[in-house]
Enzyme design. Structure first.
Site, PDB file in Angstrom:
ATOM      1  N   LYS A   1       0.857  -1.192   0.000  1.00 34.65           N
ATOM      2  CA  LYS A   1       0.000   0.000   0.000  1.00 34.65           C
ATOM      3  C   LYS A   1       0.886   1.232   0.000  1.00 34.65           C
ATOM      4  O   LYS A   1       1.505   1.571   1.010  1.00 34.65           O
ATOM      5  CB  LYS A   1      -0.911   0.047   1.226  1.00 34.65           C
ATOM      6  CG  LYS A   1      -1.989   1.129   1.053  1.00 34.65           C
ATOM      7  CD  LYS A   1      -2.561   1.654   2.346  1.00 34.65           C
ATOM      8  CE  LYS A   1      -1.841   2.845   2.901  1.00 34.65           C
ATOM      9  NZ  LYS A   1      -1.842   4.046   2.054  1.00 34.65           N
TER      10      LYS A   1
ATOM     11  N   GLU B   1      10.237   1.667  10.332  1.00 33.25           N
ATOM     12  CA  GLU B   1      11.230   2.706  10.038  1.00 33.25           C
ATOM     13  C   GLU B   1      10.492   4.028  10.129  1.00 33.25           C
ATOM     14  O   GLU B   1       9.621   4.319   9.304  1.00 33.25           O
ATOM     15  CB  GLU B   1      11.839   2.475   8.653  1.00 33.25           C
ATOM     16  CG  GLU B   1      12.648   1.180   8.615  1.00 33.25           C
ATOM     17  CD  GLU B   1      13.375   0.940   7.300  1.00 33.25           C
ATOM     18  OE1 GLU B   1      13.172   1.696   6.335  1.00 33.25           O
ATOM     19  OE2 GLU B   1      14.147  -0.019   7.246  1.00 33.25           O
TER      20      GLU B   1
ATOM     21  N   CYS C   1      13.518  11.371   6.004  1.00 28.13           N
ATOM     22  CA  CYS C   1      13.602  10.935   7.401  1.00 28.13           C
ATOM     23  C   CYS C   1      15.003  11.151   7.948  1.00 28.13           C
ATOM     24  O   CYS C   1      15.186  11.415   9.136  1.00 28.13           O
ATOM     25  CB  CYS C   1      13.229   9.460   7.503  1.00 28.13           C
ATOM     26  SG  CYS C   1      14.156   8.412   6.370  1.00 28.13           S
TER      27      CYS C   1
ATOM     28  N   GLU D   1      10.195  16.858  14.406  1.00 35.26           N
ATOM     29  CA  GLU D   1      10.522  16.621  13.003  1.00 35.26           C
ATOM     30  C   GLU D   1       9.689  17.579  12.144  1.00 35.26           C
ATOM     31  O   GLU D   1       8.458  17.536  12.187  1.00 35.26           O
ATOM     32  CB  GLU D   1      10.198  15.166  12.632  1.00 35.26           C
ATOM     33  CG  GLU D   1      10.558  14.847  11.193  1.00 35.26           C
ATOM     34  CD  GLU D   1      10.194  13.407  10.800  1.00 35.26           C
ATOM     35  OE1 GLU D   1       9.083  12.965  11.100  1.00 35.26           O
ATOM     36  OE2 GLU D   1      11.048  12.741  10.174  1.00 35.26           O
TER      37      GLU D   1
END
Ligand code: NAD
Length: 497
Positions: A189, A265, A299, A399
């Protein structure tokens, strides 16, 4: 609709190309005909129409993968034949590199040169893992008791792979390639904002000769949609997820209910540490790459920059100049180094919130900021450097996932290690120094899954990849991927009577 060898999307009534689910080797619309638009963030207009699935499509895809695993040829054909098919897929991806790269560029706005880099890496994911699985050895344990023990690495079963929007093809193939190489079947997906390259990949997989049901793609959203349907499905054997830490927690809980192993992750807030003795040209080059590549939607971004006092002023002058020299433009133009348009309006709104006075924590914007107005600038943020910020400011702690770096001066090694480790994340860090002992010493002290010394973003696919703390659970890459995508089995034989 059946899958054709041409990957050109079929037309729809809105005139846009259509990209369907690929289930059991067939490209299909949703049962109820639901679709979603994929919006090009540079033009801010839909450029493709994509099937929008739900529980039913997730169920069909898992059933197809289950059937292909339980009774199809793929897990049984052996490493050599699988290797050949996966290399054929890699060949086809190279032939369709322009189409794949443009799909990601349209879907999320990354410069097409960087999208081509992602395609090359995605091709390498297939070639590397196909070869790695074929060449991998097992373990043998000579036993004193007159027995002999060894390991087998048997395919785990049906793998659900859920990928993010920032490296659509690259992150999807990082999961799909090792899963397939070890003989599993997959339901992928992709992120709802970047669905197209996954359908193109699945079309190519059919053309390459992957048996029906071995690689299925289902499009849809995460919560209360395809994502949650897949991650809570009882017929699934592995879940590999890349995305936000909060989503990772939700998926982890869903997987726990079925006792399904999950690899996560997740997010990051990478520290980039530049010591006085660094090669400044090299450090500036990588500090630019670390936060402005893919507009910081990475990331691994080096979003916290720590520069030692002795070179701080010189470094910042050169860094600012390098950031301002980036060629900003249309992501489809090969000359463009930085595309200001962030991946979606929703994401732009999030990044924009970091420019509020409270979020900046007294910091000053050295260069960059929010853009507005012209085409491509509607969701735009230019390369932004912030300095003199309070250490607990939101821009330092959270972040941002945009082209925004916070620079901080430091004096000592102990001080900077403390600052770098003062985060719930632990994906990666960078160290720039010409002092060999310091390079090793600091690398050892940093809380991170990867430390790059005098470089950034360089990967060896045999090495472990993953994060500490809120950056993830588990490692993938080389034998680490094997551990996750197989069921290691011990076989113990009596050899003396
Ligand atoms: P996201 O968590 O919003 O979405 C990722 C995927 O999860 C999408 O496909 C989404 O549809 C799906 N999803 C969302 N909620 C779900 C649910 N409840 N159940 C099942 N699926 C669900 O992340 P994103 O915004 O697409 O990606 C950005 C994030 O990914 C950043 O935090 C970034 O740091 C992280 N990321 C990490 C790595 C890494 O290797 N550690 C790599 C790339 C991106």
């Amino acid at each position: 609709m059946s899958t054709s060898s041409s990957t050109t999307g079929s037309g729809t009534t809105d005139g846009l190309p259509f990209y369907g689910h690929v289930i059991a080797g067939q490209e299909v619309p949703s049962i109820d005909g639901a679709t979603m638009a994929s919006v090009d963030p540079f033009t801010r207009r839909p450029w493709a129409t994509v099937a929008l699935g739900g529980q039913k499509e997730a169920d069909l895809a898992v059933a197809a993968a289950r059937e292909a695993f339980d009774s199809g040829p793929w897990p049984r054909m052996g490493f050599e034949k699988r290797q050949a098919v996966l290399h054929r897929l890699a060949d086809l991806m190279e032939e369709h590199a322009d189409e794949l790269a443009l799909a990601d560029t349209h879907d999320m706005g990354k410069p097409v040169t960087q999208a081509h880099h992602d395609v090359a890496r995605s091709v390498w994911n297939f070639r590397f893992f196909a070869d790695h699985a074929r060449l991998a050895t097992g373990d043998v344990y000579p036993m004193d008791s007159g027995h002999h023990a060894y390991t087998r690495y048997d395919a785990a079963g049906v793998v659900v792979a859920i990928s993010p929007w920032n490296f659509p093809l690259m992150m999807s193939t990082w999961k799909v390639a090792p899963a397939l190489a070890w003989g599993n079947t997959v339901v992928l997906k992709p992120a709802e904002d970047t669905p197209v390259s996954a359908t193109v990949l699945a079309r190519l997989a059919v053309e390459a000769g992957l048996p029906p049901g071995v690689l299925n793609v289902v499009h849809g959203y995460g919560p209360d949609s395809v994502g949650s349907a897949l991650t809570s499905h009882p017929d699934v054997d592995r879940i590999t997820f890349t995305g936000e830490s909060g989503t990772g927690r939700v998926i982890s809980a869903a997987a726990a209910r079925n006792l399904v192993p999950v690899s996560l992750e997740l997010g990051g807030k990478g520290a980039n540490i530049v010591f006085d003795d660094a090669d400044v040209d090299n450090a500036v080059h990588w500090a630019v790459e670390a936060i402005f590549r893919n507009a910081g939607q990475v990331c691994l971004a080096g979003s916290r920059l720590y520069v030692q006092r002795g070179i701080y002023d010189e470094f910042m002058t050169r860094y600012k100049a390098a950031a301002e020299a980036l060629v900003v433009g249309d992501p489809k133009d090969p000359a463009t180094q930085f595309s200001a348009a962030l991946a979606s309006q929703e994401h732009f709104t999030k990044v924009k919130s970091f420019f509020s006075p409270e979020s900046l924590g007294g910091g000053t914007v050295v260069t960059g900021g929010l853009l507005g107005g012209e085409d491509g600038e509607g969701w735009g943020v230019s390369p932004t450097i912030i300095a003199d910020t309070a250490p607990d400011a939101r821009v330092v702690k959270e972040e941002i996932f945009g082209p925004v770096v916070v620079a901080t001066v430091f004096d000592t090694e102990d001080e900077v290690v403390g600052l770098a480790n003062d985060t719930p994340y632990g994906l990666n860090a960078m160290v720039f120094t010409e002092n060999l002992s310091r390079a090793h010493r600091v690398s050892g002290r940093l809380k991170a899954g990867t430390v790059w010394v005098n470089c950034f973003f360089i990967r060896d696919l045999r090495a472990p990849f993953g994060g500490v703390g809120d950056s993830g659970v588990g490692r993938e890459g080389g034998t680490f991927s094997r551990e996750f995508f197989t069921e290691p089995k011990a076989v113990v034989m009596q050899i003396t009577r």
